[in-house]
Design a protein around this motif. Structure first.
Motif, mmCIF file in Angstrom:
data_model
loop_
_atom_site.group_PDB
_atom_site.id
_atom_site.type_symbol
_atom_site.label_atom_id
_atom_site.label_comp_id
_atom_site.label_asym_id
_atom_site.label_seq_id
_atom_site.Cartn_x
_atom_site.Cartn_y
_atom_site.Cartn_z
ATOM 1 N N SER A 129 41.078 51.634 22.923
ATOM 2 C CA SER A 129 42.528 51.507 22.896
ATOM 3 C C SER A 129 42.847 50.130 23.464
ATOM 4 C CB SER A 129 43.173 52.614 23.741
ATOM 5 O OG SER A 129 44.575 52.466 23.755
ATOM 6 N N LEU A 130 42.972 49.158 22.568
ATOM 7 C CA LEU A 130 43.064 47.756 22.983
ATOM 8 C C LEU A 130 44.477 47.352 23.403
ATOM 9 C CD1 LEU A 130 40.824 46.141 20.223
ATOM 10 C CD2 LEU A 130 40.196 46.597 22.594
ATOM 11 N N THR A 131 44.517 46.573 24.481
ATOM 12 C CA THR A 131 45.774 46.028 24.998
ATOM 13 C C THR A 131 45.524 44.597 25.444
ATOM 14 O OG1 THR A 131 46.318 48.215 25.889
ATOM 15 C CG2 THR A 131 47.655 46.367 26.643
ATOM 16 N N ARG A 132 46.482 43.706 25.159
ATOM 17 C CA ARG A 132 46.341 42.331 25.647
ATOM 18 C C ARG A 132 46.775 42.291 27.109
ATOM 19 N NH1 ARG A 132 45.151 37.585 23.862
ATOM 20 N NH2 ARG A 132 45.066 38.318 21.700
ATOM 21 N N ILE A 133 45.877 41.820 27.961
ATOM 22 C CA ILE A 133 46.173 41.829 29.391
ATOM 23 C C ILE A 133 45.886 40.463 30.022
ATOM 24 C CG2 ILE A 133 45.784 44.305 29.685
ATOM 25 C CD1 ILE A 133 43.142 42.084 31.025
ATOM 26 N N ASN A 134 46.461 40.265 31.194
ATOM 27 C CA ASN A 134 46.192 39.068 31.980
ATOM 28 C C ASN A 134 44.842 39.251 32.662
ATOM 29 O OD1 ASN A 134 46.143 37.575 34.654
ATOM 30 N ND2 ASN A 134 47.989 36.686 33.736
ATOM 31 N N ALA A 135 43.875 38.401 32.341
ATOM 32 C CA ALA A 135 42.511 38.578 32.834
ATOM 33 C C ALA A 135 42.438 38.481 34.359
ATOM 34 C CB ALA A 135 41.582 37.542 32.196
ATOM 35 N N ASN A 136 43.174 37.539 34.943
ATOM 36 C CA ASN A 136 43.118 37.383 36.407
ATOM 37 C C ASN A 136 43.628 38.631 37.122
ATOM 38 O OD1 ASN A 136 43.301 34.342 35.467
ATOM 39 N ND2 ASN A 136 42.490 34.339 37.544
ATOM 40 N N THR A 137 44.716 39.197 36.605
ATOM 41 C CA THR A 137 45.266 40.420 37.198
ATOM 42 C C THR A 137 44.261 41.557 37.087
ATOM 43 O OG1 THR A 137 47.517 39.743 36.618
ATOM 44 C CG2 THR A 137 47.161 42.073 37.104
ATOM 45 N N PHE A 138 43.604 41.665 35.924
ATOM 46 C CA PHE A 138 42.629 42.729 35.701
ATOM 47 C C PHE A 138 41.463 42.621 36.683
ATOM 48 C CE2 PHE A 138 38.581 43.991 33.746
ATOM 49 C CZ PHE A 138 38.831 45.334 33.484
ATOM 50 N N PHE A 139 40.894 41.421 36.822
ATOM 51 C CA PHE A 139 39.719 41.253 37.677
ATOM 52 C C PHE A 139 40.058 41.388 39.160
ATOM 53 C CE2 PHE A 139 38.016 39.128 33.831
ATOM 54 C CZ PHE A 139 36.903 39.941 33.669
ATOM 55 N N LYS A 140 41.239 40.939 39.556
ATOM 56 C CA LYS A 140 41.639 41.094 40.956
ATOM 57 C C LYS A 140 41.797 42.569 41.311
ATOM 58 C CE LYS A 140 43.788 36.553 41.437
ATOM 59 N NZ LYS A 140 45.058 35.787 41.528
ATOM 60 N N SER A 141 42.353 43.355 40.387
ATOM 61 C CA SER A 141 42.484 44.803 40.595
ATOM 62 C C SER A 141 41.110 45.462 40.679
ATOM 63 C CB SER A 141 43.297 45.417 39.454
ATOM 64 O OG SER A 141 43.302 46.820 39.536
ATOM 65 N N LEU A 142 40.197 45.026 39.808
ATOM 66 C CA LEU A 142 38.834 45.561 39.810
ATOM 67 C C LEU A 142 38.139 45.277 41.136
ATOM 68 C CD1 LEU A 142 36.372 46.643 37.940
ATOM 69 C CD2 LEU A 142 35.790 44.221 37.796
ATOM 70 N N VAL A 143 38.269 44.046 41.606
ATOM 71 C CA VAL A 143 37.631 43.642 42.864
ATOM 72 C C VAL A 143 38.167 44.467 44.035
ATOM 73 C CG1 VAL A 143 37.580 41.755 44.544
ATOM 74 C CG2 VAL A 143 36.998 41.307 42.149
ATOM 75 N N LEU A 144 39.469 44.676 44.064
ATOM 76 C CA LEU A 144 40.070 45.463 45.145
ATOM 77 C C LEU A 144 39.583 46.908 45.117
ATOM 78 C CD1 LEU A 144 43.756 44.138 45.144
ATOM 79 C CD2 LEU A 144 42.020 43.786 46.906
ATOM 80 N N SER A 145 39.453 47.473 43.908
ATOM 81 C CA SER A 145 38.979 48.854 43.774
ATOM 82 C C SER A 145 37.570 49.010 44.321
ATOM 83 C CB SER A 145 39.005 49.288 42.301
ATOM 84 O OG SER A 145 40.313 49.356 41.807
ATOM 85 N N PHE A 146 36.693 48.062 43.960
ATOM 86 C CA PHE A 146 35.317 48.171 44.436
ATOM 87 C C PHE A 146 35.229 47.891 45.930
ATOM 88 C CE2 PHE A 146 31.050 46.348 45.216
ATOM 89 C CZ PHE A 146 30.318 47.506 44.956
ATOM 90 N N ALA A 147 35.972 46.898 46.406
ATOM 91 C CA ALA A 147 35.944 46.564 47.831
ATOM 92 C C ALA A 147 36.362 47.770 48.672
ATOM 93 C CB ALA A 147 36.855 45.377 48.109
ATOM 94 N N ALA A 148 37.349 48.524 48.186
ATOM 95 C CA ALA A 148 37.806 49.710 48.917
ATOM 96 C C ALA A 148 36.716 50.769 49.002
ATOM 97 C CB ALA A 148 39.051 50.281 48.250
ATOM 98 N N SER A 149 35.834 50.814 47.988
ATOM 99 C CA SER A 149 34.792 51.847 47.951
ATOM 100 C C SER A 149 33.617 51.548 48.878
ATOM 101 C CB SER A 149 34.270 52.016 46.520
ATOM 102 O OG SER A 149 33.457 50.916 46.134
ATOM 103 N N ILE A 150 33.548 50.335 49.423
ATOM 104 C CA ILE A 150 32.407 49.982 50.291
ATOM 105 C C ILE A 150 32.849 49.613 51.705
ATOM 106 C CG2 ILE A 150 30.924 49.239 48.384
ATOM 107 C CD1 ILE A 150 31.667 46.341 49.082
#
Length: 246
Positions: A96-117
């Motif tokens: 299900s493709l959506t055009r997204i802002n790459a920086n926003t996506f990766f910053k959210s990803l980094v925060l999610s993983f950082a919270a898990s460790i």
């Protein structure tokens, strides 16, 4: 079930002519429907079994001290996880493709993983290039894929002795009309002889793994038109590189 290599070979055959593509597409869809039906039929009674165990625990708390009770729970949880990952593998190509802002996506990803460790001693760093363009992705599936790679790195570094530094790094850069993501760790590494098979379904070298995580990752990245590669050696950590066309 077809392996990742089998799918690659089928794709080559499909590219030879429209007739072959149409025939093999019908065969593959039939195969996927069959796997989905089997998974569904198993998941329903398994859910009932798990609910019954919880009811027994509520009415008879003494069972918690029974010798094999925890093992039975773990086995059921493993089967449930296996069915969920089998479903994810089977539907890895449906995006299900959506055009997204790459920086926003990766910053959210980094925060999610950082919270898990947070409760670990892992040193996690990230380098996200400021010039990343927007791109078309399935945000849920790509996030699932990258968190899976980061989770594998987490397991690899946590297997090191307590006295050793445990580090994981995520890099995202814009190179040659593609976004390149690398996940690097200094964990236990992968034996060189096993590298060629780690993306195959049901191949795992982890005690608790189902062997579908990296196979799912490869299918999702391939569906995006990208590629995923691994470099590793036993005792020297690993580097997983995902390349996605913009």
């Amino acid at each position: 079930m077809f392996s990742a290599t089998d799918y690659d070979k089928l794709q080559q055959i499909m590219d030879e002519s429209p007739e072959k593509r149409a025939l093999l597409t019908r065969l593959l869809e039939s195969h996927k429907i069959e796997v989905s039906a089997i998974s569904h039929e198993i998941r329903n009674p398994l859910t009932l079994v798990y609910s019954t165990l919880q009811l027994i625990e509520a009415q008879h708390p003494e069972v918690l001290s029974f010798r094999y009770w925890d093992t039975m729970h773990q086995d059921i949880e493993y089967m449930t996880q296996l069915l969920e990952e089998l479903s994810s593998y089977n539907n890895g190509e449906k995006l299900s493709l959506t055009r997204i802002n790459a920086n926003t996506f990766f910053k959210s990803l980094v925060l999610s993983f950082a919270a898990s460790i947070l409760d670990t001693e892992i040193e996690f760093t990230s380098r996200i290039a400021p010039d990343l363009p927007s791109f078309m992705i399935d945000t849920i599936k790509l996030k699932q894929t990258l968190l899976n790679l980061l989770g594998n790195s987490k397991d690899a570094v946590l297997s090191l002795p307590d006295s050793e530094l445990k580090s994981i790094r995520l890099d995202a850069a814009y190179i040659g009309q593609s976004i390149r993501i690398t996940v690097t760790d200094n964990g236990s590494g992968i034996d060189e002889k096993d590298l060629s098979s780690i993306f195959e379904p049901f191949v795992t070298h982890k005690k608790t793994g189902t062997g579908l995580g990296l196979a799912i990752a490869k299918r999702i990245i391939a569906a995006h038109g990208g590629s995923i590669q691994a470099e590793s050696s036993l005792g020297d950590g690993s580097v997983f590189t995902v390349t996605l066309p913009v």
